[in-house]
Design an enzyme around this catalytic site. Sequence first.
Site, short mmCIF file in Angstrom:
data_model
loop_
_atom_site.label_atom_id
_atom_site.label_comp_id
_atom_site.label_asym_id
_atom_site.label_seq_id
_atom_site.Cartn_x
_atom_site.Cartn_y
_atom_site.Cartn_z
N ASP A 144 0.86 -1.18 0.00
CA ASP A 144 0.00 0.00 0.00
C ASP A 144 0.89 1.23 0.00
O ASP A 144 1.96 1.24 0.63
CB ASP A 144 -0.92 0.02 1.23
N GLU A 171 1.07 5.64 0.22
CA GLU A 171 0.48 6.96 0.44
C GLU A 171 1.22 7.94 -0.45
O GLU A 171 2.46 7.85 -0.60
CB GLU A 171 0.57 7.38 1.91
N HIS A 218 -5.52 4.85 6.41
CA HIS A 218 -4.79 5.64 5.43
C HIS A 218 -3.31 5.80 5.79
O HIS A 218 -2.69 6.79 5.38
CB HIS A 218 -5.44 7.01 5.21
N ASP A 273 -2.82 -0.22 6.37
CA ASP A 273 -3.71 -0.58 5.26
C ASP A 273 -3.25 -1.88 4.59
O ASP A 273 -4.08 -2.70 4.17
CB ASP A 273 -3.75 0.54 4.23
#
Length: 636
Positions: A52, A54, A193, A198
Amino acid sequence: MRSSLHRLRPVWVGDPVPGPGATPGAGGPAPVQLALDEIGTPLSEVTFVVVDLETTGGTPAECGITEIGAVKVRGGEVLGEFQTLVDPGGPVPPFIQVLTGITSSMLVGAPPVEEVLPSFLEFARGSVLVAHNAPFDVGFLRAAAARTGHPWPGYRVVDTVRLARRVVTRDEAPNHKLGTLAALFGARVTPNHRALEDARATVDVLHALLGRLGPLGVTHLEDLATATDPVPQEVRRKRTLADGLPDAPGVYLFRGPNEEVLYVGTSTTSLRTRVRSYFTSSEKRGRIQEMVRIAERVDPVVCATPLEARVRELRLIAEHSPRYNRRSRFPERMPWVRLTSEPYPRLSVVREVRDEPGAAYIGPFGSQSSAQLALEALHESFPVRQCTRRLPLVATPGASACALADMGRCGAPCVGGQDATGYAAVTDRVRSAMLGDPAPVVGAHAERIDALVAQQRYEEAATVRDRLGAFLRGAARAQRVGPVARCAEVVAARRSDDGGWEIVLVRHGRLAATARVDRATDPRPTIATLRATAEHVPVPVPPAAAAHPEEADLVLDWLERPGVRIVDVVGVWALPVRTALGDVEPAAAIAAHAAAVAGHDVASAEVALRPSADGTTPVDLARAVADAPGVMPRTA
């Protein structure tokens, strides 16, 4: 030679198809232990890296990565985790700070993506990447790799969003967001998030989704690649029929209730891969989907070479006439055009070639209508009689001639208008056009089409064109197959991709034996073994081969391929210079001339030059036959 049983010995095309449970000494081959790569990789043995990211926005070209989190799992066990903040090279937008909690100050001193990416690629090496909305995360990683000069490893990628759309209904969840799915499946981590949290939640979602896909037949990594295809569940569950099939060329038989053979197919590379494709969305044929629903078993027949696989397919289709196969089921129905051997020969359409001294044949044709068109082309070109009764050498008193005699299209031997010698001169020209140079037929049709196009009678011109095309195809086929059908034996070899040899032994146009040897093995002992033990083939009546017509075409296509070496020929394999194989340029000229004349009327030109019933145009025919390898072109 290869180590598996089917390739250790020569593989005879005439061998019986092994039934279920065949054992050594019981008429079938000995069982062979399959390797893991031949049965697929169970999902419990696959290493997944769930990742994952960001980022500072949604566009890789304009935005940067701020955090990478990844979890490596196999068989439900966590093998390792990867997490790091990343300096995106610019400030973090305020709304991203609110969403993720990652501020610009937090990224001060964080390593840039140039330093982080090699570590992540090493962490994920040899694994399957998993992400929720994978195009987003993988897109950023690929863009970063391209920007920093690191080659992208080409991972297999699994998107949990697409999997969820396949097995999670709207009744269970209003959407397929990560937070919604994590709550539905009771994930141990709540998505927030942040990359690692995540990724941990996505691990639990992945395991839950795989649990739902298992009853649908998604049990191996290869199944997962097509798990999101819109395939009915009853079809997807049949994927297990492909389990255990070998990764080798060969033939497969779908069997239904009561051992009925429903469908026969072939794969020149991998039986397992080909059969699995029947249970995915790539298979769109309605009748095949129906067949899969009632199939109960798939029987493989491993073949030594791709040529043997194609030949076995034809023979098994002819033997079983499977109801879901549409081609090659009834080779005995393919007609021929014959010039008879009676005192006053005539043309007729027949079902078989007989040993008749003086008779001539062309074909076989794909349909009765094609054979009839070829016969009409000969009638159009030569004043040969069209009546069907057998005529005596001396005309019967009181006999009357038909209308063709009044039109000048028949010499009327039935009433003594032409003696046997004069009529023989006509039939000799017919025989020459059938067995050798088709120029008289092409010339006659060229003149006829020219006249019709000049009168803007385009429909009639198209009919004449179809006659010429049918004749040229039938004559070319007979002239091509006849010489090899007369050869008692042809031995040929071709280099395989691995440096070994594919060896083929043909008798009277029929594949009698084939084998494959590796690059370290002298092929000559194998050739000697093939010649001593190959299938006995009865002598046919040329130009018919001792095989299915399509098999003879396959054999000739292989023999004429670049790189094939002719080892030995028992007999004479040769073609005259002037044959239908090398004299089709006039057919292309006819089509071009018709197009030029009809150019003032586009619609009419399309009618005049539209494809014939089998989709072939004169130009297609000319190019296909003129470009055939191994054919001596016509000389002036």
